[in-house]
Design a protein around this motif. Structure first.
Motif, PDB file in Angstrom:
ATOM      1  N   ALA A 386       0.834  -1.209   0.000  1.00  0.00           N
ATOM      2  CA  ALA A 386       0.000   0.000   0.000  1.00  0.00           C
ATOM      3  C   ALA A 386       0.865   1.254   0.000  1.00  0.00           C
ATOM      4  O   ALA A 386       0.588   2.227  -0.710  1.00  0.00           O
ATOM      5  CB  ALA A 386      -0.934  -0.002   1.213  1.00  0.00           C
ATOM      6  N   GLU A 387       1.945   1.210   0.780  1.00  0.00           N
ATOM      7  CA  GLU A 387       2.854   2.358   0.841  1.00  0.00           C
ATOM      8  C   GLU A 387       3.521   2.588  -0.518  1.00  0.00           C
ATOM      9  O   GLU A 387       3.637   3.725  -0.980  1.00  0.00           O
ATOM     10  CB  GLU A 387       3.914   2.126   1.920  1.00  0.00           C
ATOM     11  CG  GLU A 387       4.841   3.318   2.113  1.00  0.00           C
ATOM     12  CD  GLU A 387       5.845   3.087   3.238  1.00  0.00           C
ATOM     13  OE1 GLU A 387       6.416   4.087   3.702  1.00  0.00           O
ATOM     14  OE2 GLU A 387       6.058   1.934   3.643  1.00  0.00           O
ATOM     15  N   ILE A 388       3.950   1.518  -1.172  1.00  0.00           N
ATOM     16  CA  ILE A 388       4.566   1.641  -2.498  1.00  0.00           C
ATOM     17  C   ILE A 388       3.590   2.299  -3.475  1.00  0.00           C
ATOM     18  O   ILE A 388       3.970   3.112  -4.322  1.00  0.00           O
ATOM     19  CB  ILE A 388       5.013   0.260  -3.021  1.00  0.00           C
ATOM     20  CG1 ILE A 388       6.200  -0.264  -2.196  1.00  0.00           C
ATOM     21  CG2 ILE A 388       5.401   0.328  -4.504  1.00  0.00           C
ATOM     22  CD1 ILE A 388       6.543  -1.722  -2.461  1.00  0.00           C
ATOM     23  N   LEU A 389       2.298   1.968  -3.329  1.00  0.00           N
ATOM     24  CA  LEU A 389       1.276   2.520  -4.238  1.00  0.00           C
ATOM     25  C   LEU A 389       0.785   3.903  -3.809  1.00  0.00           C
ATOM     26  O   LEU A 389      -0.138   4.441  -4.415  1.00  0.00           O
ATOM     27  CB  LEU A 389       0.088   1.554  -4.342  1.00  0.00           C
ATOM     28  CG  LEU A 389       0.395   0.237  -5.068  1.00  0.00           C
ATOM     29  CD1 LEU A 389      -0.780  -0.736  -4.925  1.00  0.00           C
ATOM     30  CD2 LEU A 389       0.704   0.479  -6.542  1.00  0.00           C
ATOM     31  N   GLY A 390       1.399   4.478  -2.773  1.00  0.00           N
ATOM     32  CA  GLY A 390       1.104   5.871  -2.451  1.00  0.00           C
ATOM     33  C   GLY A 390       0.421   6.132  -1.131  1.00  0.00           C
ATOM     34  O   GLY A 390       0.162   7.284  -0.790  1.00  0.00           O
ATOM     35  N   ASP A 392      -0.144   6.652   2.853  1.00  0.00           N
ATOM     36  CA  ASP A 392       0.627   7.096   4.017  1.00  0.00           C
ATOM     37  C   ASP A 392       0.368   6.091   5.131  1.00  0.00           C
ATOM     38  O   ASP A 392      -0.727   6.045   5.705  1.00  0.00           O
ATOM     39  CB  ASP A 392       0.176   8.496   4.435  1.00  0.00           C
ATOM     40  CG  ASP A 392       0.996   9.032   5.618  1.00  0.00           C
ATOM     41  OD1 ASP A 392       1.801   8.258   6.186  1.00  0.00           O
ATOM     42  OD2 ASP A 392       0.810  10.211   5.974  1.00  0.00           O
ATOM     43  N   THR A 393       1.352   5.261   5.436  1.00  0.00           N
ATOM     44  CA  THR A 393       1.148   4.187   6.425  1.00  0.00           C
ATOM     45  C   THR A 393       1.876   4.466   7.747  1.00  0.00           C
ATOM     46  O   THR A 393       2.007   3.576   8.579  1.00  0.00           O
ATOM     47  CB  THR A 393       1.654   2.839   5.850  1.00  0.00           C
ATOM     48  OG1 THR A 393       3.056   2.959   5.554  1.00  0.00           O
ATOM     49  CG2 THR A 393       0.906   2.467   4.581  1.00  0.00           C
ATOM     50  N   ARG A 394       2.318   5.706   7.943  1.00  0.00           N
ATOM     51  CA  ARG A 394       3.135   6.002   9.130  1.00  0.00           C
ATOM     52  C   ARG A 394       2.392   5.749  10.435  1.00  0.00           C
ATOM     53  O   ARG A 394       2.992   5.345  11.425  1.00  0.00           O
ATOM     54  CB  ARG A 394       3.632   7.450   9.078  1.00  0.00           C
ATOM     55  CG  ARG A 394       4.752   7.671   8.067  1.00  0.00           C
ATOM     56  CD  ARG A 394       5.086   9.140   7.922  1.00  0.00           C
ATOM     57  NE  ARG A 394       3.941   9.916   7.411  1.00  0.00           N
ATOM     58  CZ  ARG A 394       3.989  11.207   7.110  1.00  0.00           C
ATOM     59  NH1 ARG A 394       5.124  11.876   7.289  1.00  0.00           N
ATOM     60  NH2 ARG A 394       2.930  11.833   6.650  1.00  0.00           N
ATOM     61  N   ILE A 404      -6.628  -0.445   4.189  1.00  0.00           N
ATOM     62  CA  ILE A 404      -5.728   0.591   3.646  1.00  0.00           C
ATOM     63  C   ILE A 404      -5.304   0.233   2.229  1.00  0.00           C
ATOM     64  O   ILE A 404      -5.348   1.075   1.313  1.00  0.00           O
ATOM     65  CB  ILE A 404      -4.497   0.778   4.568  1.00  0.00           C
ATOM     66  CG1 ILE A 404      -4.901   1.474   5.866  1.00  0.00           C
ATOM     67  CG2 ILE A 404      -3.404   1.581   3.851  1.00  0.00           C
ATOM     68  CD1 ILE A 404      -3.814   1.499   6.924  1.00  0.00           C
ATOM     69  N   LEU A 405      -4.891  -1.025   1.996  1.00  0.00           N
ATOM     70  CA  LEU A 405      -4.505  -1.432   0.648  1.00  0.00           C
ATOM     71  C   LEU A 405      -5.704  -1.380  -0.290  1.00  0.00           C
ATOM     72  O   LEU A 405      -5.582  -0.916  -1.435  1.00  0.00           O
ATOM     73  CB  LEU A 405      -3.894  -2.840   0.668  1.00  0.00           C
ATOM     74  CG  LEU A 405      -3.474  -3.403  -0.696  1.00  0.00           C
ATOM     75  CD1 LEU A 405      -2.546  -2.454  -1.450  1.00  0.00           C
ATOM     76  CD2 LEU A 405      -2.816  -4.780  -0.530  1.00  0.00           C
TER      77      LEU A 405
END
Length: 469
Positions: A386-390, A392-394, A404-405
């Protein structure tokens, strides 16, 4: 005796220490799995994985080398396979020019069906059996490359029944032990990665489902990846091809780990091409996903963006190397009846005379539901993608990995004007039992999902995919 016992105990202790100290980084570990055992004997799950991939050559204009390659192979009578549309376009002309220039005798088979069937496979097989060819060139998308692989296989094994090599449970799934002729694949789309894999997919018309043949033995000898061919693709073809790359990467990265897949083969020839996620495939999957995130939207929106289209052409091969050895799971397993049961839907930018749900579209429409379902088994990997696809997973929590994904995928698809779920391509809740029935025979891929699924689970996934936005 006491010394021997002490030595054995010491060795066992060291092995346990090594196992505990094994690399736990995301690429080499699966947080939802146990460490593999050391000995193959008596194991019910596999203990090894194998990497098999075609030779690959990449470069703008590299297609013109194909005649020299065939000359180097000593080919005297070549089958050039393509489809009716492409036969009139520059990629095929470039191949023919190279063959003529290098004195290669060839015959053209241009009757490949976009989204092939068992019948279209058999027509190609009959043509090839009559031709006594000593090499093949496939110019086109996955449909052409897969048709050519099947034709090469059955012409090399002329007494085999068609279902002998087709995946179980539809076919007998026999291992391929006959030698095949050289096959050079020239992909003109950026999706299937078929130039790297030993997989050939088709619609089995009798059951109205997609199935295929999967064996390392049928992979092309060489894939010529020429980014100039991508400039001839309409934007919807670029988008749907890219969605196939996206799902290849996501599914292979989140697939059941190879050492949790059963049964353990009694002979290496029976180890499947799709083995489960593994440390080498993981690297290719993640890299392909990064390219999709950076370049797919650009490639769709601007046909002259050679940088974006070239990178997507490479991403297709990268994802192919990953999923060709790790496999795919639920998005692909569920996509086969979505394509096979199509009613009247005809995709924009596809010049065909039959209803068609392009493969990449049929795969991606279930992706938000699928990854919501599988995330609990490997939440870290779902968050990473999900992070690679944009996204914000912080501040993301582990239980939120699936949603989220899924939300990230929905936004990605919405930005690229994708149809609003299965309902938009002609399906309704009344079709769900047939869609589930068409998914059940796809055990080769569905059993690679990290989370087992019941018929009720599949029904719920199809229902959740009726509308995306």
């Amino acid at each position: 005796m006491a010394m021997a016992a002490a030595t054995r105990a010491r060795v066992a202790h060291l092995l346990r220490q090594l196992q505990r100290a094994a690399c736990q980084c995301p690429t080499h570990s699966h947080t939802y799995s146990q460490a593999p055992g050391f000995a193959p004997s008596g194991k019910t799950t596999d203990y090894a994985f194998e990497m098999a991939v075609s030779n690959i050559r990449y470069g703008a204009g590299v297609t013109k080398e194909v005649g020299m390659d065939l000359q180097n192979m000593g080919a005297k009578n070549v089958c050039l396979m393509t489809d009716k549309n492409l036969s009139q376009l520059p990629p095929v002309q470039m191949v023919m020019d190279s063959l003529v220039k290098n004195g290669i005798s060839f015959k053209v088979y241009d009757n490949v069906r976009v989204e092939p069937t068992d019948r279209s496979f058999m027509e190609a097989i009959e043509f090839v059996k009559r031709g006594a060819f000593d090499a093949f060139v496939a110019v086109g998308g996955g449909s052409t490359m897969d048709t050519c692989k099947a034709a090469n296989l059955y012409a090399s094994s002329p007494h085999s029944d068609f279902l002998d090599y087709v995946n179980a449970p539809i076919g007998k799934g026999k291992p391929v032990s006959v030698p095949l002729k050289p096959l050079i694949a020239v992909p003109t789309t950026s999706g299937t990665g078929s130039e790297t894999t030993g997989v050939a997919i088709f619609d089995y018309e009798h059951l109205k489902v997609k199935t295929g043949i999967a064996s390392r033995a049928i992979k092309p000898t060489l894939g010529l990846i020429d980014p100039l061919h991508t400039l001839h693709m309409p934007d919807r073809v670029v988008a749907n091809s890219g969605f196939d790359v996206l799902c290849h990467a996501l599914e292979s990265y989140t697939a059941l780990p190879y050492h949790m897949r059963s049964p353990c083969p009694s002979n290496p020839i029976t180890r499947p091409a799709y083995q489960g996620s593994n440390p080498i495939s993981d690297i290719w999957a993640v890299h392909a996903l990064r390219i999709v995130a950076k370049y797919l939207k650009r490639a769709v929106r601007n046909p002259d963006d050679l940088e974006a289209r070239s990178n997507m052409h490479l991403a297709s091969a990268f994802a192919g190397i990953g999923f060709g050895n790790a496999g795919v799971h639920l998005c692909h397993g569920m996509s086969y009846p979505i394509s096979g049961l199509v009613k009247t839907y005809k995709a924009k930018d596809y010049n065909v005379d039959h209803p068609l749900v392009p493969h990449g579209l049929s795969v991606v429409l279930t992706s938000p539901a699928v990854f919501t379902f599988t995330a609990q088994m490997s939440p870290e990997r779902h968050l990473e993608t999900a992070e690679i696809l944009g996204a914000d997973t912080r501040t993301a929590r582990i239980p939120d990995a699936g949603p989220i994904l899924a939300d990230t995928l929905r936004k990605f698809l919405f930005d690229l004007d994708v149809d609003d779920g299965l309902a938009a391509i002609g399906y309704s809740k009344a079709d769900i039992p047939a869609l589930v029935k068409g998914t059940l025979p796809q055990e080769r891929v569905t059993k690679l999902a990290p989370r087992p699924q019941s018929e009720e689970d599949l029904s719920a996934l199809f229902e959740a995919s009726m509308k995306l936005y």
